[in-house]
Design a protein around this motif. Structure first.
Motif, PDB file in Angstrom:
ATOM      1  N   MET A 155       0.835  -1.198   0.000  1.00 21.61           N
ATOM      2  CA  MET A 155       0.000   0.000   0.000  1.00 21.61           C
ATOM      3  C   MET A 155       0.873   1.253   0.000  1.00 21.61           C
ATOM      4  O   MET A 155       0.558   2.243  -0.675  1.00 21.61           O
ATOM      5  CB  MET A 155      -0.925  -0.010   1.223  1.00 21.61           C
ATOM      6  CG  MET A 155      -1.893   1.167   1.283  1.00 21.61           C
ATOM      7  SD  MET A 155      -2.943   1.125   2.755  1.00 21.61           S
ATOM      8  CE  MET A 155      -3.893  -0.361   2.451  1.00 21.61           C
ATOM      9  N   LYS A 156       1.959   1.204   0.780  1.00 20.62           N
ATOM     10  CA  LYS A 156       2.859   2.355   0.830  1.00 20.62           C
ATOM     11  C   LYS A 156       3.483   2.612  -0.544  1.00 20.62           C
ATOM     12  O   LYS A 156       3.570   3.764  -1.004  1.00 20.62           O
ATOM     13  CB  LYS A 156       3.964   2.103   1.863  1.00 20.62           C
ATOM     14  CG  LYS A 156       4.864   3.319   2.104  1.00 20.62           C
ATOM     15  CD  LYS A 156       4.084   4.441   2.773  1.00 20.62           C
ATOM     16  CE  LYS A 156       4.997   5.611   3.109  1.00 20.62           C
ATOM     17  NZ  LYS A 156       4.238   6.732   3.713  1.00 20.62           N
ATOM     18  N   GLU A 157       3.903   1.515  -1.197  1.00 19.35           N
ATOM     19  CA  GLU A 157       4.490   1.645  -2.537  1.00 19.35           C
ATOM     20  C   GLU A 157       3.495   2.304  -3.489  1.00 19.35           C
ATOM     21  O   GLU A 157       3.839   3.209  -4.256  1.00 19.35           O
ATOM     22  CB  GLU A 157       4.884   0.263  -3.079  1.00 19.35           C
ATOM     23  CG  GLU A 157       6.008  -0.409  -2.332  1.00 19.35           C
ATOM     24  CD  GLU A 157       7.354  -0.197  -2.992  1.00 19.35           C
ATOM     25  OE1 GLU A 157       7.474   0.712  -3.834  1.00 19.35           O
ATOM     26  OE2 GLU A 157       8.283  -0.937  -2.657  1.00 19.35           O
ATOM     27  N   LYS A 158       2.252   1.842  -3.460  1.00 19.51           N
ATOM     28  CA  LYS A 158       1.231   2.398  -4.358  1.00 19.51           C
ATOM     29  C   LYS A 158       1.033   3.885  -4.110  1.00 19.51           C
ATOM     30  O   LYS A 158       0.919   4.680  -5.047  1.00 19.51           O
ATOM     31  CB  LYS A 158      -0.098   1.662  -4.180  1.00 19.51           C
ATOM     32  CG  LYS A 158      -0.149   0.290  -4.832  1.00 19.51           C
ATOM     33  CD  LYS A 158      -1.535  -0.315  -4.673  1.00 19.51           C
ATOM     34  CE  LYS A 158      -1.626  -1.658  -5.392  1.00 19.51           C
ATOM     35  NZ  LYS A 158      -2.963  -2.277  -5.246  1.00 19.51           N
ATOM     36  N   ALA A 159       0.984   4.259  -2.838  1.00 19.14           N
ATOM     37  CA  ALA A 159       0.742   5.657  -2.491  1.00 19.14           C
ATOM     38  C   ALA A 159       1.872   6.556  -2.992  1.00 19.14           C
ATOM     39  O   ALA A 159       1.629   7.634  -3.563  1.00 19.14           O
ATOM     40  CB  ALA A 159       0.596   5.786  -0.973  1.00 19.14           C
ATOM     41  N   ILE A 160       3.125   6.110  -2.805  1.00 16.80           N
ATOM     42  CA  ILE A 160       4.269   6.916  -3.242  1.00 16.80           C
ATOM     43  C   ILE A 160       4.312   6.998  -4.761  1.00 16.80           C
ATOM     44  O   ILE A 160       4.585   8.061  -5.342  1.00 16.80           O
ATOM     45  CB  ILE A 160       5.580   6.326  -2.702  1.00 16.80           C
ATOM     46  CG1 ILE A 160       5.605   6.422  -1.173  1.00 16.80           C
ATOM     47  CG2 ILE A 160       6.789   7.033  -3.300  1.00 16.80           C
ATOM     48  CD1 ILE A 160       5.576   7.837  -0.641  1.00 16.80           C
TER      49      ILE A 160
END
Length: 620
Positions: A155-160
């Motif tokens: 999820m963090k990867e997607k957000a960044i």
């Protein structure tokens, strides 16, 4: 821990980088801005094959080949490939290879790209340590994130990545259905491996035309996209009903259409990337450009009109019924004559144009910088200007074969005759253009010899010197030239550049940068008395040939006049070359006897100058 996280994703382990979508996205952006990205994209694309089925492998390999490996195609992504792969692909169509061969070739090509990818990776790592890379804060945020059930790493990867991306993602694999450049910029989900934003590749964005494209004639903008393939748009039932011969016919017609599309696109690059900006930047005058690219606008119009007519023939299910009339309208009659005239003018100037551009690049740093920058643009697809200018001549050589192949697969008698007639028209156009190119190249050679000509060696014979001291080689037509050995005596031989003109045989000696005309004598006494001097210029209207019984590579040229004769023994480099020389000299002598002195002594200053001024004046 932060220091370890900072260096780890950009270690020498590329597989680790691939597992981190954000890092791979930033790395790819760095490569695109700093390097040629083809090796990296090829390497990534090759990874896809590890998880493909047999059917998918077959389809993807053809796309992989068209994008990265095809030497005959114009692709900005073409990479260097191992010799064993190149050798096999030169012999076998990519779709006919077995799945095992295809996977092996993909693996070999990927391994060949690894050193360049690792070099780019090391460059990024070093620049990041020095704080010289973009998106450092976003990368650090990903690296320092501690995954939890509420915010997992995915999820963090997607957000960044959404922050880094200029627009929403399109769910099409980046790893390139590469037959269409527009798909290059699409993306895949984190689950599939890598997210790439649209707009990553300069000059290929889907969001609108580039500044260079905006200069184009709007009708040519469609040429930036690959043309549709007939098989992909023909209904399956229609395809199934076609005979093997008709299927082959449609394939060749599609090849004619696709290659015409590519050719018009490349001609438009000459116009929009080079001609127009050179004029706008005042790096060359309009007159100079008209001699470098003679009749280019009209040639683009002709090829584009032909392309449009071919496109109209594909409107019914992409199956072309009759093409003969369209071909005859292009290559036959008055249209064919006009086509021949314009292409002759353009192609015959290309040798001179390339030489002028080369000289200008050496002398003018600003001009050189412009050319290098223009050649680096995506529209040029890794081709230099010197590679693009000859494309018109190359296109002319392709037409006869393409049309003959269509005719071979055509059943209807009248249609077949029309196509064969068109192919014959193409051959005549090609032969005419070849002859004009040859004449212009001969003229340029004579201009060069004239610039370097030294007639002072004729002074021992006052009569010869007075007759030839103002000799202008470029005012005559050159028939043949080449190196010969002049046997003045058994002990004295000279290496000469022999030039056969319409009425003269000229023996030039190379001395440093000069081309010297020098009288020869068979004895020192003759030199002192000015007698029995052998002229380096032989008048063909009083000459005939004889064989040399003791040397099959040699021949005699015997020059006669009222009070005597002079014998020249000339030696070729081979028996075949000796035959070439004797044949062309006999032909020139016979022609001279039939027609008298050539009427084309002034031809050098008028040939193919058209409306663009004369770039071949005696002072150039």
């Amino acid at each position: 821990l932060p220091d370890i996280l900072h260096s780890l994703p950009f270690s020498s382990s590329f597989p680790l980088v691939k597992s981190r979508p954000t890092h791979l996205l930033v790395f790819l952006q760095h490569v695109i801005l700093q390097f040629d990205c083809s090796s990296l994209l090829c390497y990534l694309h090759a990874d896809l094959f590890k998880n493909l089925s047999t059917k998918e492998t077959k389809k993807q390999f053809v796309e992989f080949y068209n994008s990265f490996l095809d030497k005959s195609a114009v692709s900005i992504l073409r990479v260097q490939i191992p010799h064993n792969v190149s050798f096999e692909l030169d012999r076998t169509r990519p779709d006919l290879l077995s799945e095992e061969q295809q996977r092996k070739f993909v693996q070999d090509v990927q391994l060949a790209q690894a050193p360049e990818v690792l070099r780019q990776l090391e460059d990024f790592r070093q620049k990041r340590m020095m704080g010289m890379t973009p998106n450092a804060a976003e990368l650090l945020e990903v690296e320092s994130h501690y995954p939890t059930d509420r915010i997992p790493m995915e999820m963090k990867e997607k957000a960044i990545i959404l922050i880094l991306s200029p627009i929403p993602f399109i769910p099409i694999p980046l790893y390139l259905p590469l037959s269409s450049s527009s798909v290059l910029l699409s993306s895949i989900s984190v689950d599939e491996g890598v997210l790439l934003p649209e707009g990553v590749l300069p000059g290929l964005s889907l969001s609108g035309p580039t500044p260079q494209q905006e200069e184009q004639d709007p009708r040519l903008l469609e040429l930036e996209q690959d043309p549709p393939n007939w098989r992909e748009h023909t209904p399956p039932d229609t395809l199934k009903d076609l005979s093997k011969k008709e299927t082959k016919r449609q394939e060749v017609i599609n090849e004619l259409f696709a290659t015409e599309h590519a050719h018009v696109r490349m001609l438009s690059v000459l116009q929009t990337v080079f001609w127009k900006p050179l004029e706008r930047e005042e790096l060359m005058t309009a007159t100079e450009l008209a001699t470098i690219f003679p009749s280019l606008d009209e040639i683009i119009d002709m090829h584009y009109a032909f392309y449009e007519h071919l496109k109209k023939l594909r409107q019914h299910n992409f199956i072309v019924k009759a093409i003969g009339t369209t071909l005859l309208n292009r290559f036959g009659g008055t249209e064919g004559e006009w086509f021949q005239k314009l292409t002759s003018r353009f192609c015959s100037h290309q040798t001179w144009a390339l030489e002028q551009l080369k000289m200008r690049q050496k002398k003018d740093p600003r001009f050189n910088s412009f050319i290098l920058e223009a050649e680096s643009r995506p529209q040029c697809r890794r081709l230099q200007l010197k590679d693009i200018i000859p494309t018109e001549m190359q296109r002319l050589t392709k037409y006869p074969l393409l049309l003959e192949n269509i005719a071979k697969c055509t059943e209807d008698t009248l249609e077949k005759e029309s196509i064969q007639q068109s192919a014959e028209c193409c051959r005549k156009i090609l032969n005419h253009v070849n002859e004009e190119v040859k004449q212009m190249e001969n003229l340029l050679t004579l201009k060069d010899y004239q610039r370097r000509l030294d007639t002072s060696g004729l002074k021992p014979s006052n009569e010869l010197y007075l007759e030839y001291k103002y000799l202008d080689l470029a005012q005559r037509r050159m028939i043949y030239e080449g190196p010969l050995t002049w046997r003045v005596t058994k002990e004295k031989t000279l290496e000469v550049q022999c030039v056969l003109l319409g009425d003269l045989l000229v023996l030039l000696q190379k001395q440093d940068d000069k081309m010297v005309l020098k009288c020869q004598s068979k004895s020192n006494i003759a030199v002192q008395e000015g007698k029995q001097m052998l002229s380096p210029i032989i008048k063909l209207d009083s000459a005939f040939l004889r064989e040399v019984a003791t040397d099959r590579k040699a021949f005699y040229v015997i020059f006669t006049w009222d009070s005597g004769a002079q014998i020249y023994e000339l030696v070729a480099q081979s028996v075949g070359e000796r035959k070439n020389w004797t044949d062309v000299i006999k032909m020139a002598v016979d022609e001279l006897k039939k027609t008298g002195p050539p009427s084309d002594l002034k031809r050098g200053n008028s040939i193919l100058t058209g409306g663009g001024g004369n770039p071949y004046s005696p002072t150039t």
